[in-house]
Design a protein around this motif. Structure first.
Motif, PDB file in Angstrom:
ATOM      1  N   ALA A 171       0.842  -1.193   0.000  1.00  0.00           N
ATOM      2  CA  ALA A 171       0.000   0.000   0.000  1.00  0.00           C
ATOM      3  C   ALA A 171       0.880   1.248   0.000  1.00  0.00           C
ATOM      4  O   ALA A 171       2.033   1.208   0.426  1.00  0.00           O
ATOM      5  CB  ALA A 171      -0.918   0.007   1.222  1.00  0.00           C
TER       6      ALA A 171
ATOM      7  N   SER B 228      -4.979   6.607   0.832  1.00  0.00           N
ATOM      8  CA  SER B 228      -4.273   5.323   0.751  1.00  0.00           C
ATOM      9  C   SER B 228      -4.741   4.521  -0.465  1.00  0.00           C
ATOM     10  O   SER B 228      -5.923   4.503  -0.806  1.00  0.00           O
ATOM     11  CB  SER B 228      -4.482   4.514   2.038  1.00  0.00           C
ATOM     12  OG  SER B 228      -5.847   4.464   2.403  1.00  0.00           O
ATOM     13  N   TYR B 229      -3.761   3.846  -1.094  1.00  0.00           N
ATOM     14  CA  TYR B 229      -4.006   3.104  -2.332  1.00  0.00           C
ATOM     15  C   TYR B 229      -3.293   1.756  -2.274  1.00  0.00           C
ATOM     16  O   TYR B 229      -2.257   1.613  -1.619  1.00  0.00           O
ATOM     17  CB  TYR B 229      -3.492   3.890  -3.545  1.00  0.00           C
ATOM     18  CG  TYR B 229      -4.151   5.233  -3.716  1.00  0.00           C
ATOM     19  CD1 TYR B 229      -5.223   5.401  -4.581  1.00  0.00           C
ATOM     20  CD2 TYR B 229      -3.703   6.337  -2.995  1.00  0.00           C
ATOM     21  CE1 TYR B 229      -5.837   6.638  -4.731  1.00  0.00           C
ATOM     22  CE2 TYR B 229      -4.306   7.576  -3.139  1.00  0.00           C
ATOM     23  CZ  TYR B 229      -5.372   7.718  -4.006  1.00  0.00           C
ATOM     24  OH  TYR B 229      -5.988   8.952  -4.143  1.00  0.00           O
ATOM     25  N   ASP B 230      -3.849   0.768  -2.985  1.00  0.00           N
ATOM     26  CA  ASP B 230      -3.219  -0.544  -3.032  1.00  0.00           C
ATOM     27  C   ASP B 230      -2.316  -0.670  -4.256  1.00  0.00           C
ATOM     28  O   ASP B 230      -2.096   0.305  -4.993  1.00  0.00           O
ATOM     29  CB  ASP B 230      -4.270  -1.662  -2.988  1.00  0.00           C
ATOM     30  CG  ASP B 230      -5.203  -1.642  -4.200  1.00  0.00           C
ATOM     31  OD1 ASP B 230      -4.866  -0.987  -5.215  1.00  0.00           O
ATOM     32  OD2 ASP B 230      -6.265  -2.287  -4.140  1.00  0.00           O
TER      33      ASP B 230
ATOM     34  N   GLU C  54      -5.851   1.357  -6.595  1.00  0.00           N
ATOM     35  CA  GLU C  54      -7.230   1.569  -6.140  1.00  0.00           C
ATOM     36  C   GLU C  54      -7.230   2.021  -4.679  1.00  0.00           C
ATOM     37  O   GLU C  54      -6.380   1.603  -3.887  1.00  0.00           O
ATOM     38  CB  GLU C  54      -8.039   0.280  -6.288  1.00  0.00           C
ATOM     39  CG  GLU C  54      -8.164  -0.186  -7.736  1.00  0.00           C
ATOM     40  CD  GLU C  54      -8.955  -1.478  -7.854  1.00  0.00           C
ATOM     41  OE1 GLU C  54      -9.402  -1.996  -6.808  1.00  0.00           O
ATOM     42  OE2 GLU C  54      -9.125  -1.971  -8.988  1.00  0.00           O
ATOM     43  N   LYS C  55      -8.188   2.858  -4.330  1.00  0.00           N
ATOM     44  CA  LYS C  55      -8.284   3.331  -2.950  1.00  0.00           C
ATOM     45  C   LYS C  55      -8.548   2.155  -2.023  1.00  0.00           C
ATOM     46  O   LYS C  55      -9.359   1.272  -2.337  1.00  0.00           O
ATOM     47  CB  LYS C  55      -9.395   4.368  -2.817  1.00  0.00           C
ATOM     48  CG  LYS C  55      -9.094   5.684  -3.514  1.00  0.00           C
ATOM     49  CD  LYS C  55     -10.197   6.701  -3.282  1.00  0.00           C
ATOM     50  CE  LYS C  55      -9.852   8.032  -3.931  1.00  0.00           C
ATOM     51  NZ  LYS C  55     -10.920   9.045  -3.716  1.00  0.00           N
ATOM     52  N   CYS C  56      -7.882   2.140  -0.891  1.00  0.00           N
ATOM     53  CA  CYS C  56      -8.094   1.057   0.072  1.00  0.00           C
ATOM     54  C   CYS C  56      -7.872   1.599   1.474  1.00  0.00           C
ATOM     55  O   CYS C  56      -7.201   2.614   1.673  1.00  0.00           O
ATOM     56  CB  CYS C  56      -7.158  -0.125  -0.200  1.00  0.00           C
ATOM     57  SG  CYS C  56      -5.415   0.225   0.117  1.00  0.00           S
TER      58      CYS C  56
ATOM     59  N   SER D  83      -7.582  -0.072   5.680  1.00  0.00           N
ATOM     60  CA  SER D  83      -7.600  -1.240   6.559  1.00  0.00           C
ATOM     61  C   SER D  83      -7.007  -0.841   7.900  1.00  0.00           C
ATOM     62  O   SER D  83      -6.427   0.244   8.046  1.00  0.00           O
ATOM     63  CB  SER D  83      -6.784  -2.387   5.948  1.00  0.00           C
ATOM     64  OG  SER D  83      -5.392  -2.086   6.022  1.00  0.00           O
TER      65      SER D  83
ATOM     66  N   HIS E  23     -15.238  -5.013   5.363  1.00  0.00           N
ATOM     67  CA  HIS E  23     -14.448  -4.090   4.532  1.00  0.00           C
ATOM     68  C   HIS E  23     -14.689  -4.322   3.046  1.00  0.00           C
ATOM     69  O   HIS E  23     -13.761  -4.397   2.253  1.00  0.00           O
ATOM     70  CB  HIS E  23     -12.958  -4.223   4.826  1.00  0.00           C
ATOM     71  CG  HIS E  23     -12.567  -3.804   6.207  1.00  0.00           C
ATOM     72  ND1 HIS E  23     -11.270  -3.822   6.641  1.00  0.00           N
ATOM     73  CD2 HIS E  23     -13.286  -3.359   7.252  1.00  0.00           C
ATOM     74  CE1 HIS E  23     -11.209  -3.406   7.897  1.00  0.00           C
ATOM     75  NE2 HIS E  23     -12.435  -3.124   8.282  1.00  0.00           N
ATOM     76  N   ARG E  24     -15.953  -4.507   2.673  1.00  0.00           N
ATOM     77  CA  ARG E  24     -16.355  -4.688   1.267  1.00  0.00           C
ATOM     78  C   ARG E  24     -15.914  -6.014   0.657  1.00  0.00           C
ATOM     79  O   ARG E  24     -16.011  -6.221  -0.545  1.00  0.00           O
ATOM     80  CB  ARG E  24     -15.822  -3.537   0.387  1.00  0.00           C
ATOM     81  CG  ARG E  24     -16.215  -2.137   0.833  1.00  0.00           C
ATOM     82  CD  ARG E  24     -15.885  -1.139  -0.261  1.00  0.00           C
ATOM     83  NE  ARG E  24     -16.173   0.212   0.184  1.00  0.00           N
ATOM     84  CZ  ARG E  24     -15.253   1.133   0.399  1.00  0.00           C
ATOM     85  NH1 ARG E  24     -13.985   0.850   0.208  1.00  0.00           N
ATOM     86  NH2 ARG E  24     -15.573   2.355   0.786  1.00  0.00           N
ATOM     87  N   THR E  25     -15.365  -6.911   1.473  1.00  0.00           N
ATOM     88  CA  THR E  25     -14.909  -8.207   0.979  1.00  0.00           C
ATOM     89  C   THR E  25     -15.706  -9.318   1.641  1.00  0.00           C
ATOM     90  O   THR E  25     -16.019  -9.247   2.822  1.00  0.00           O
ATOM     91  CB  THR E  25     -13.405  -8.405   1.271  1.00  0.00           C
ATOM     92  OG1 THR E  25     -12.654  -7.394   0.590  1.00  0.00           O
ATOM     93  CG2 THR E  25     -12.929  -9.765   0.801  1.00  0.00           C
TER      94      THR E  25
ATOM     95  N   ASP F  63      -5.281 -11.673  -4.527  1.00  0.00           N
ATOM     96  CA  ASP F  63      -5.064 -10.331  -4.011  1.00  0.00           C
ATOM     97  C   ASP F  63      -4.366 -10.380  -2.652  1.00  0.00           C
ATOM     98  O   ASP F  63      -4.317 -11.416  -1.988  1.00  0.00           O
ATOM     99  CB  ASP F  63      -6.402  -9.591  -3.862  1.00  0.00           C
ATOM    100  CG  ASP F  63      -7.095  -9.350  -5.198  1.00  0.00           C
ATOM    101  OD1 ASP F  63      -6.393  -9.339  -6.222  1.00  0.00           O
ATOM    102  OD2 ASP F  63      -8.327  -9.203  -5.211  1.00  0.00           O
TER     103      ASP F  63
END
Length: 270
Positions: A42, A58-60, A64-66, A68, A142-144, A201
């Protein structure tokens, strides 16, 4: 551009403190995270804000925005190790609102973040593929979507085979599989946790632990407001679930290195 590389729970982050956000932060993050010499999961850009102590972008690795708990822990570690801020609770402005991060003193400092929500979406989903036959619970965090498998010995579970089996299970919509088993710990409830993404991922251990804890609570094996320890390949963390699915994670972090680099110049279009 000065940067700090911070590792927490096996997740590495590149942290940049800047006056303003770069012109194309998503593309820059993708370039930096996939650089062979930097190598990170990240990229964090910290900028000033009047709404909180710091604004976090923050981005991965895909640009993409992420967000955690590990990213919030990396922020707190940066504030402590690099910015030299004292033990305290700070606030970060993010696209998901103002989030708290806390630094706690000790033999080695620990970092706590409260973020996200978990929700049990299904229980006891049966599936069978080749030599694998079991049931899993599904939890969204977290959307997962996570598939939680309770095993007597999580360390012996063939995660790649399990992931392949779940990809072909029509009743299961999971994106990440988590194998979980209980073990004795002097501090109280403790579990061995192993996780793998069905798409390859990066798996953030805190989210996998949050999903696992929600499933444990739904089964009556744990309860809200209680600290639960999870051990995994990248270390260990302490997770506490609140009513409503929001959870807090406490873990340590390490400052790996500090450096300076010149932003890459984009190649001209042909």
């Amino acid at each position: 551009m000065k940067f700090s590389k911070i590792e927490t729970q096996g997740i590495t982050s590149l942290v940049f403190s800047l006056a303003t956000l770069p012109k194309d932060p998503a593309d820059l993050s993708k370039t930096l995270a996939n650089d062979e010499t930097l190598g990170a999961d990240a990229v964090l850009f910290l900028t000033p804000t009047l709404a909180a102590d710091v604004c976090l972008h923050s981005y991965d690795k895909r640009g993409e925005k992420c967000l955690s708990h590990e990213i919030l822990h990396a922020l707190a570690a940066y504030l402590f190790y690099v910015a030299g801020l004292p033990v305290y609770e700070y606030e970060a402005e993010t696209e998901e609102g103002i989030l708290p991060v806390r630094i706690t003193a000790g033999i080695s400092p620990t970092f706590t973040a409260k973020y996200g929500k978990c929700k049990q979406t299904a229980t006891n989903i049966p599936f069978r593929a080749k030599n694998i036959e079991a049931t899993v619970d599904e939890v969204r965090c977290h959307r997962t979507q996570y598939a939680i498998l309770f095993a007597e010995h999580a360390e012996s579970v063939d995660l790649p085979a399990l992931a392949r089996a779940l990809r072909t299970a029509p009743a299961c919509g999971a994106e990440t599989v988590v194998a979980l088993s209980e073990f004795s710990d002097a501090s109280g409830s403790a579990y061995l946790l192993r996780a793998a993404s069905l798409r390859g991922d990066t798996v953030f251990p805190s989210a996998a632990a949050g999903a696992a804890l929600m499933s444990l609570i739904a089964k009556g094996r744990e309860r809200y407001g209680r600290d639960v320890t999870f051990r995994h390949e990248g270390g260990s963390l302490v997770c506490r679930m609140e009513h409503g699915g929001t959870f807090t994670v406490r873990a340590d972090a390490r400052l790996l290195l500090r450096g300076e680099l010149t932003p890459p110049t984009p190649e001209p279009n042909e």
